[in-house]
Scaffold this motif. Structure first.
Motif, PDB file in Angstrom:
ATOM      1  N   UNK A  42      -3.570  11.125  43.353  1.00  0.00           N
ATOM      2  CA  UNK A  42      -3.990  12.523  43.376  1.00  0.00           C
ATOM      3  C   UNK A  42      -4.258  13.112  42.016  1.00  0.00           C
ATOM      4  N   UNK A  43      -3.761  12.471  40.961  1.00  0.00           N
ATOM      5  CA  UNK A  43      -4.024  12.921  39.592  1.00  0.00           C
ATOM      6  C   UNK A  43      -5.419  12.453  39.189  1.00  0.00           C
ATOM      7  N   UNK A  44      -6.156  13.262  38.448  1.00  0.00           N
ATOM      8  CA  UNK A  44      -7.486  12.865  37.990  1.00  0.00           C
ATOM      9  C   UNK A  44      -7.429  12.314  36.577  1.00  0.00           C
ATOM     10  N   UNK A  45      -8.477  11.602  36.193  1.00  0.00           N
ATOM     11  CA  UNK A  45      -8.512  11.106  34.816  1.00  0.00           C
ATOM     12  C   UNK A  45      -8.722  12.251  33.830  1.00  0.00           C
ATOM     13  N   UNK A  46      -9.292  13.364  34.281  1.00  0.00           N
ATOM     14  CA  UNK A  46      -9.375  14.551  33.425  1.00  0.00           C
ATOM     15  C   UNK A  46      -7.978  15.099  33.146  1.00  0.00           C
ATOM     16  N   UNK A  93     -10.338  10.553  41.010  1.00  0.00           N
ATOM     17  CA  UNK A  93      -8.983  10.829  41.490  1.00  0.00           C
ATOM     18  C   UNK A  93      -8.264   9.496  41.699  1.00  0.00           C
ATOM     19  N   UNK A  94      -7.103   9.357  41.074  1.00  0.00           N
ATOM     20  CA  UNK A  94      -6.365   8.099  41.156  1.00  0.00           C
ATOM     21  C   UNK A  94      -5.751   7.920  42.536  1.00  0.00           C
ATOM     22  N   UNK A  95      -5.719   6.653  42.982  1.00  0.00           N
ATOM     23  CA  UNK A  95      -5.161   6.317  44.293  1.00  0.00           C
ATOM     24  C   UNK A  95      -4.222   5.121  44.149  1.00  0.00           C
ATOM     25  N   UNK A 120      -0.819  -0.117  36.827  1.00  0.00           N
ATOM     26  CA  UNK A 120      -1.153   0.185  38.206  1.00  0.00           C
ATOM     27  C   UNK A 120      -0.687   1.563  38.624  1.00  0.00           C
ATOM     28  N   UNK A 121      -1.400   2.137  39.576  1.00  0.00           N
ATOM     29  CA  UNK A 121      -0.943   3.355  40.243  1.00  0.00           C
ATOM     30  C   UNK A 121      -0.162   2.881  41.465  1.00  0.00           C
ATOM     31  N   UNK A 122       1.145   2.853  41.334  1.00  0.00           N
ATOM     32  CA  UNK A 122       1.971   2.213  42.353  1.00  0.00           C
ATOM     33  C   UNK A 122       1.815   0.706  42.266  1.00  0.00           C
TER      34      UNK A 122
END
Length: 265
Positions: A42-46, A93-95, A120-122
């Motif tokens: 849910x976090x964006x690279x921005x 948006x990161x997943x 990794x994201x998770x």
């Protein structure tokens, strides 16, 4: 009379100058750690870009990427098939399961630090985990080759050897991204020499001396070595759509062995 051409030496710094470079590098490391801590689904690279810039500026430094040849961000945020130079965006948006590279630079008192970290994201898939570990192993091998009287190609050769060791360990091949690699660094972010990520005896003949500094940055893929640049003139993606990993440290040659100038707290 035979004249011998003098070997070029990679620019070297005094111990005090290396301390100044590490002061910049510590800020880079702190920015990377802050990005990783906040990089969640849910976090964006921005969002990550804003976090990194805040850390850098609050430490009294300046983001070296922002405005560099027109680059709009304080970090390069490269997700999955993006190898390097991804532009931070509120639309990315990161997943869970994403493989993210954050590349960051800072200038403090005129000295540069430059480092990249892929994570990794998770949980990552088994293949992505192996890719990321292979890239880390390649970086570690390159760092270990940073000794006096070695050549730049000795570092390149060691990076490739690290990749081949990872291939043997994991029983699969990895693509070594063509055309990209490390570089000299000091009062400027990108300086000569270019540091390739594979052995080529015909290049990289410059000698390392006590105090020489390089940014070492292997980039590996789960597929082939070929990449393309998107229409934004920055974002580098794998041609076959496979995922990529990118690790980087700024490193100095010292009498006591390689010194990482971009430590992560």
């Amino acid at each position: 009379m035979v004249r011998f051409r003098k070997r070029k030496v990679v620019p070297f710094r005094t111990p005090g100058e290396l301390d100044a470079m590490e002061a910049a590098g510590v800020i880079v490391g702190a920015a990377l750690v802050a990005c990783r801590q906040e990089a969640k689904p849910g976090v964006t690279t921005a969002d990550l870009d804003e976090i990194a810039e805040t850390v850098i500026r609050e430490a009294g430094a300046v983001p070296s990427f922002k405005g560099y040849h027109g680059f709009p961000g304080s970090i390069c945020s490269s997700v999955n098939e993006v190898v390097v130079h991804g532009i931070p965006s509120s639309k990315v948006v990161l997943a869970t399961g994403d493989l993210v590279s954050v590349d960051c630079g800072a200038i403090l008192d005129g000295w540069h630090g430059d480092s990249a970290w892929s994570f990794g994201i998770g949980p990552l898939s088994k293949l992505d985990e192996e890719l990321n570990e292979a890239t880390r192993m390649s970086l570690e091998a390159g760092i270990a080759a940073m000794i006096a009287e070695a050549t730049v190609n000795d570092v390149s050769k060691a990076i490739e050897a690290g990749t081949r060791a990872a291939e043997k360990r994991f029983g699969r091949s990895f693509g070594i991204v063509e055309g990209y690699g490390g570089h000299g660094i000091g009062r400027e972010m990108h300086m000569d020499p270019f540091v390739a990520n594979e052995d080529n005896p015909g290049r990289g003949k410059e000698l390392l001396a006590i105090g020489s500094t390089l940014a070492i940055e292997p980039m590996l893929t789960l597929g082939g070595p070929d990449t393309s640049i998107l229409e934004d003139d920055w974002t580098v993606v794998t041609d076959d759509g496979t995922r990529a990993s990118h690790w980087e440290h700024t490193v100095a040659v010292t009498e006591d062995g390689p010194r990482i100038l971009t430590p992560r707290p």
